[in-house]
Design a protein around this motif. Structure first.
Motif, short mmCIF file in Angstrom:
data_model
loop_
_atom_site.label_atom_id
_atom_site.label_comp_id
_atom_site.label_asym_id
_atom_site.label_seq_id
_atom_site.Cartn_x
_atom_site.Cartn_y
_atom_site.Cartn_z
N LEU A 1 -46.98 110.48 1.93
CA LEU A 1 -45.86 110.33 2.87
C LEU A 1 -44.81 109.37 2.32
O LEU A 1 -43.61 109.58 2.53
CB LEU A 1 -46.37 109.84 4.22
N GLY B 1 -48.77 106.06 8.67
CA GLY B 1 -49.57 106.07 7.45
C GLY B 1 -50.43 104.82 7.40
O GLY B 1 -49.96 103.73 7.76
N ILE C 1 -44.61 109.21 12.99
CA ILE C 1 -45.23 109.32 11.67
C ILE C 1 -45.94 108.01 11.38
O ILE C 1 -45.32 106.94 11.44
CB ILE C 1 -44.19 109.59 10.57
N GLY D 1 -50.80 110.13 7.88
CA GLY D 1 -51.21 110.10 6.48
C GLY D 1 -52.30 109.07 6.29
O GLY D 1 -52.11 107.89 6.61
N ARG E 1 -46.48 115.49 -3.31
CA ARG E 1 -45.22 115.44 -2.58
C ARG E 1 -44.40 116.72 -2.77
O ARG E 1 -43.61 117.10 -1.91
CB ARG E 1 -44.43 114.20 -3.04
#
Length: 223
Positions: free
Chosen positions: A92, A191, A189, A84, A64
């Motif tokens: 993430l 994940g 976004i 991700g 990170r």
């Protein structure tokens, strides 16, 4: 041709597979190194799976703070699509781009299998090529894949339709509500714990259900 960056951290395992998936989908994969201070003009980013920095402290906690993640966070907040995968999902969450955390699997065993999923949301940057409620098969391999969050956060994710993928059959990790993948409020976004880059060719994987994610992102960028 749209360019999708694929990050490599020390300990990343699936960057080559992710780059291959981008190529299969019709995009140009761009290698990004964890020390890069810019994203080299890419249109989207994949944070792939593996064991970044050996998963010391906890999965994704050190990655990170890599210089490239500063750029990813800034670009994501401007609307760049980011995916991700497995360790990338963990990163993430650690970076604050997605809520919750991925903890050690409920039975404390490494899980490796072809996993049935249900697509809960088909209008994100990475799932637009699916249909809602479509069932797909994507390989899963993890030790720290149990999605956890406060009740308020889970209620928010469910209420806002931000659960993107859900495990079918038995939940392999013990994730809350069988959650296999989530998205940001704007849907750009995403994940997930399963590995779509391992399901792009029937010759080498369980069908090509994963290829749709990469094609979806390219369609989002072109749109």
């Amino acid at each position: 041709m749209s360019r999708i960056g694929v990050i490599t951290f020390p300990g990343t395992l699936d960057d080559t597979d992710a780059a291959r998936a981008v190529h299969y989908a019709g995009g140009e994969p761009v290698a990004l190194w964890h020390k890069d201070a810019d994203l080299h003009g890419v249109d989207a980013v994949v944070v792939p799976g593996g064991f970044s920095y050996g998963d010391y402290l906890r999965a994704g906690a050190i990655a990170r703070f890599a210089p490239v993640m500063d750029e990813v966070v800034a670009a994501a907040r401007r609307g760049m699509p980011v995916l991700g995968i497995c360790n990338g999902f963990q990163i993430l969450c650690e970076a604050g781009l997605l809520p919750g955390a991925l903890l050690r699997n409920a039975k404390l065993h490494f899980v490796c299998r072809d996993q049935r999923l249900r697509v809960e949301r088909a209008d994100t940057a990475w799932t637009a090529g699916y249909t809602a409620a479509q069932e797909i098969v994507i390989p899963l391999k993890n030790m720290d894949g149990r999605f956890a969050a406060s009740k308020a956060t889970v209620d928010e994710l469910e209420g806002e339709g931000r659960v993107v993928f859900r495990y079918l059959d038995a939940d392999p990790n013990g994730s809350l509500n069988g959650i296999a993948g989530i998205c940001s409020a704007d849907g750009r976004i995403v994940g997930l714990m399963p590995h779509p880059e391992h399901a792009i060719d029937p010759l080498t994987g369980p069908g090509a259900d994963g290829l749709v994610m990469f094609r979806s992102a390219l369609g989002t960028v072109l749109a």
